[in-house]
Design an enzyme around this catalytic site. Structure first.
Site, short mmCIF file in Angstrom:
data_model
loop_
_atom_site.label_atom_id
_atom_site.label_comp_id
_atom_site.label_asym_id
_atom_site.label_seq_id
_atom_site.Cartn_x
_atom_site.Cartn_y
_atom_site.Cartn_z
N GLU A 114 0.82 -1.21 0.00
CA GLU A 114 0.00 0.00 0.00
C GLU A 114 0.86 1.27 0.00
OE1 GLU A 114 -4.19 -0.81 2.01
OE2 GLU A 114 -2.56 -1.47 3.32
N GLU A 134 -4.00 -9.66 3.31
CA GLU A 134 -4.77 -9.37 4.51
C GLU A 134 -5.92 -10.35 4.75
OE1 GLU A 134 -2.88 -5.33 3.66
OE2 GLU A 134 -3.49 -7.11 2.56
#
Length: 260
Positions: A114, A134
């Site tokens: 990210e 995730e």
């Protein structure tokens, strides 16, 4: 102890370089590291730097995301407070007026990926690995992953990466359209610097207007986008650099841009 280093490089120091340096944890960011990166980005935002490089001191890992060992010790309210800090870190990086280049080798996973996605450009070594795992930990990306990935590689491919939590090689990422440059590990820094210098050589206000316009107009309805684009265009008209750029072209010489 510092976990993030900041320096200036390139011609006249116009390139800001941020280096993640927590190799024993594959640059997983904990609270202190996030605070350091946030503060450095705030400093750069106020500086005359024209381009920003974000890299790692360790070729084995760009960044493996948030430090789950630290997070495992947090109570729920502490987790939320920490995530607010992480949100500020991601947003400050994304909102820099200067173009940002992620220089990636090794693992760029979860929040580390990210960080990459919150940069404008990606230069990666063939030994880099990307992923948003995730979902395999019972959560989802919280730093822009589900919002930004589809802008780079298309919605259907982004959904696959997000929902499977798969790891993606640099070669596969390049074929998907994620990267700006793919190179050998030993040429990574050189390739990133060449891209940075080619940007830094241009009029900084014009470059910043291009970045702001591209970000703002993406997905905007056509008529509204046309009007907004001219607002950014007109920012460049009343500048010394616009006059210098035209004059240098007529005089057949390199322009000397000053950012005014």
């Amino acid at each position: 102890m510092s976990f993030v280093h900041f320096s200036r490089t390139g011609i006249d120091g116009k390139i800001a370089e941020i280096v993640l340096d927590r190799p024993e944890a594959r640059n997983a960011f904990h609270t202190e590291m996030a605070k350091e990166l946030l503060e450095i980005c705030r400093q750069i935002a106020k500086s005359d730097a024209r381009v920003v490089l974000l890299s790692s001191s360790n070729s084995k890992a760009f960044c493996s995301g948030a430090d789950l060992k630290e997070r495992n010790q947090l109570k729920e309210d502490e987790w939320r407070t920490q995530h607010t800090l992480f949100e500020e870190m991601f947003d400050q990086l994304a909102d820099l007026k200067q173009p940002t280049i992620a220089v990636v080798d090794g693992y760029a996973l979860a929040g580390g990926f990210e960080l990459v996605l919150n940069c404008d450009f990606i230069v990666a070594a063939k030994t880099a690995t990307f992923g948003l795992p995730e979902v395999t930990r019972g959560i989802m990306p919280g730093g822009g992953g589900s919002r930004l990935l589809s802008k780079r590689i298309g919605l259907h491919v982004a959904k696959e990466w997000l929902c499977t939590g798969c790891f993606v090689t640099a070669e596969s990422a390049n074929r998907a359209g994620l990267l700006n440059r793919l190179t050998r590990s030993e040429n990574l820094q050189q390739q990133a610097l060449e891209l940075a210098e080619s940007i830094a050589a241009n009029a900084p206000l014009a470059v910043q207007s291009c970045k702001a316009s591209a970000n703002e107009l993406y997905g905007m309805p056509t008529l509204e986008a046309r009007k907004q684009e001219l607002i950014h265009y007109n920012v460049c008209i009343d500048t010394e650099d616009r006059i210098e750029g035209v004059k240098a072209f007529v005089e057949k010489r390199d322009p000397r841009f000053v950012g005014k």
